[in-house]
Scaffold this active site. Sequence first.
Site, PDB file in Angstrom:
ATOM      1  N   LYS A 138       0.846  -1.206   0.000  1.00 21.12           N
ATOM      2  CA  LYS A 138       0.000   0.000   0.000  1.00 21.12           C
ATOM      3  C   LYS A 138       0.881   1.255   0.000  1.00 21.12           C
ATOM      4  O   LYS A 138       0.530   2.262  -0.616  1.00 21.12           O
ATOM      5  CB  LYS A 138      -0.975  -0.041   1.177  1.00 21.12           C
ATOM      6  N   ARG A 142       0.990   4.423  -2.647  1.00 21.92           N
ATOM      7  CA  ARG A 142       0.985   5.832  -2.220  1.00 21.92           C
ATOM      8  C   ARG A 142       2.116   6.601  -2.899  1.00 21.92           C
ATOM      9  O   ARG A 142       1.940   7.720  -3.353  1.00 21.92           O
ATOM     10  CB  ARG A 142       1.176   5.927  -0.707  1.00 21.92           C
TER      11      ARG A 142
HETATM   12  P1  NDP Z   1     -12.122  -8.592  -2.375  1.00 21.88           P
HETATM   13  O1  NDP Z   1     -11.216  -9.758  -2.101  1.00 21.88           O
HETATM   14  O2  NDP Z   1     -13.569  -8.748  -2.126  1.00 21.88           O
HETATM   15  O3  NDP Z   1     -11.842  -8.195  -3.902  1.00 21.88           O
HETATM   16  C1  NDP Z   1     -12.251  -6.939  -4.397  1.00 21.88           C
HETATM   17  C2  NDP Z   1     -12.140  -6.896  -5.879  1.00 21.88           C
HETATM   18  O4  NDP Z   1     -10.784  -6.943  -6.307  1.00 21.88           O
HETATM   19  C3  NDP Z   1     -12.791  -8.050  -6.641  1.00 21.88           C
HETATM   20  O5  NDP Z   1     -14.168  -7.945  -6.631  1.00 21.88           O
HETATM   21  C4  NDP Z   1     -12.187  -7.843  -8.021  1.00 21.88           C
HETATM   22  O6  NDP Z   1     -12.820  -6.780  -8.709  1.00 21.88           O
HETATM   23  C5  NDP Z   1     -10.796  -7.315  -7.667  1.00 21.88           C
HETATM   24  N1  NDP Z   1      -9.804  -8.377  -7.885  1.00 21.88           N
HETATM   25  C6  NDP Z   1      -9.520  -9.408  -7.092  1.00 21.88           C
HETATM   26  N2  NDP Z   1      -8.568 -10.156  -7.653  1.00 21.88           N
HETATM   27  C7  NDP Z   1      -8.261  -9.595  -8.821  1.00 21.88           C
HETATM   28  C8  NDP Z   1      -7.360  -9.913  -9.863  1.00 21.88           C
HETATM   29  N3  NDP Z   1      -6.568 -10.964  -9.803  1.00 21.88           N
HETATM   30  N4  NDP Z   1      -7.317  -9.104 -10.926  1.00 21.88           N
HETATM   31  C9  NDP Z   1      -8.099  -8.009 -10.991  1.00 21.88           C
HETATM   32  N5  NDP Z   1      -8.970  -7.654 -10.033  1.00 21.88           N
HETATM   33  C10 NDP Z   1      -9.048  -8.447  -8.976  1.00 21.88           C
HETATM   34  O7  NDP Z   1     -11.554  -7.318  -1.597  1.00 21.88           O
HETATM   35  P2  NDP Z   1     -12.020  -6.719  -0.197  1.00 21.88           P
HETATM   36  O8  NDP Z   1     -13.293  -5.997  -0.371  1.00 21.88           O
HETATM   37  O9  NDP Z   1     -11.917  -7.765   0.854  1.00 21.88           O
HETATM   38  O10 NDP Z   1     -10.841  -5.669   0.088  1.00 21.88           O
HETATM   39  C11 NDP Z   1     -10.918  -4.314  -0.362  1.00 21.88           C
HETATM   40  C12 NDP Z   1      -9.931  -3.473   0.482  1.00 21.88           C
HETATM   41  O11 NDP Z   1     -10.351  -3.507   1.849  1.00 21.88           O
HETATM   42  C13 NDP Z   1      -8.485  -3.983   0.450  1.00 21.88           C
HETATM   43  O12 NDP Z   1      -7.596  -2.889   0.363  1.00 21.88           O
HETATM   44  C14 NDP Z   1      -8.310  -4.681   1.776  1.00 21.88           C
HETATM   45  O13 NDP Z   1      -6.979  -4.637   2.258  1.00 21.88           O
HETATM   46  C15 NDP Z   1      -9.264  -3.902   2.677  1.00 21.88           C
HETATM   47  N6  NDP Z   1      -9.797  -4.754   3.776  1.00 21.88           N
HETATM   48  C16 NDP Z   1      -9.725  -4.284   5.044  1.00 21.88           C
HETATM   49  C17 NDP Z   1     -10.189  -5.043   6.092  1.00 21.88           C
HETATM   50  C18 NDP Z   1     -10.126  -4.503   7.478  1.00 21.88           C
HETATM   51  O14 NDP Z   1     -10.460  -5.216   8.435  1.00 21.88           O
HETATM   52  N7  NDP Z   1      -9.751  -3.263   7.647  1.00 21.88           N
HETATM   53  C19 NDP Z   1     -10.765  -6.391   5.877  1.00 21.88           C
HETATM   54  C20 NDP Z   1     -10.845  -6.767   4.482  1.00 21.88           C
HETATM   55  C21 NDP Z   1     -10.359  -5.968   3.484  1.00 21.88           C
HETATM   56  P3  NDP Z   1     -13.951  -6.950  -9.833  1.00 21.88           P
HETATM   57  O15 NDP Z   1     -15.174  -6.484  -9.141  1.00 21.88           O
HETATM   58  O16 NDP Z   1     -13.487  -6.064 -10.936  1.00 21.88           O
HETATM   59  O17 NDP Z   1     -14.003  -8.381 -10.237  1.00 21.88           O
END
Ligand code: NDP
Length: 281
Positions: A138, A142
């Site tokens: 991350k 940035r």
């Molecule tokens: P997800 O695992 O649900 O994935 C989000 C999207 O990323 C997918 O829907 C897809 O988009 C895209 N994606 C995944 N893999 C690929 C790939 N190989 N190539 C291209 N696109 C891809 O993500 P989260 O919602 O869990 O996470 C989102 C953010 O939130 C992250 O930065 C994570 O670190 C953060 N987070 C924070 C948490 C906390 O407790 N603070 C907990 C969980 C997450 P598409 O819709 O285009 O298919």
Amino acid sequence: MEKSRVLVVGGTGYLGRRIVKASLAQGHETCVLMRPEIGLDIDKLQMLLSFKAQGARLLEASLDDHRGLVAAVKQVDVVVSAMSGVHFRSHNLLLQLKLVEAIKEAGNVKRFLPSEFGMNPARMGHALEPGRVSFDEKMEIRKAIEEANIPHTYISANCFAAYFVPNLCQMRTLLPPKEEVHVYGDGNVKAIFMDEDDVAAYTIRCIDDPRALNKTIYLRPEENILSQNELIAKWEKLSGKVLEKIPIPSEEFLASIKEIIGKKRLLYSTQRFSTSGWTST
Ligand code: NDP
């Protein structure tokens, strides 16, 4: 003030779908990136179509298609990325850097919110592996944003509630413990738990707010700041059942993390040497 047009990247994800919903609810013209790579993923396609039915526009482009991505970015004022931070780490870093490149070339974006939504990575230099790598990545994103002079806002959302609250912060389960609960350290360290719909709503609130320009926004409602002991007490009151507390001293907890990392490294090196042609790093 006219509301910004928003492009959500990663819109079908766990957080992304909530960001799309919040953007529509707050009256923004909302676009969602539709990647051709979704292929036969019927769930994703149906979710995208449901966004469309709710008023969103679907913009087709691959993150590997620079020209297509630039054309998509040119249609909006704000880009919010909610791409995965866990499942495809290094690959996603690369893809997010490609998004930064496209935003830089398009030159029209008034605000970019990269996929952060956790602890502020600038303050996580002391974090241990395996979590460490996602903070480092991350920070790389940035750096690319700031070097390209892209106006931005970083959202620090702390702990998503569904991952940490129902399980009373227990590892490897999302469900509440039934009889006993592991208490980490003395259980008195405070954490901030955020409802994921609130994370999305506040994220969208920030995009047109000049006070959030080039800033890190911390989401931390006072009532959501709780220690593990306080969380356990709330659950015991709700469920009417007292759980057995098993203390896990911090040294023991850290040693168990190191053991898991050691096992993963061993598995990794075994795979490297036993699978012909397997060269991933
Ligand atoms: P997800 O695992 O649900 O994935 C989000 C999207 O990323 C997918 O829907 C897809 O988009 C895209 N994606 C995944 N893999 C690929 C790939 N190989 N190539 C291209 N696109 C891809 O993500 P989260 O919602 O869990 O996470 C989102 C953010 O939130 C992250 O930065 C994570 O670190 C953060 N987070 C924070 C948490 C906390 O407790 N603070 C907990 C969980 C997450 P598409 O819709 O285009 O298919």
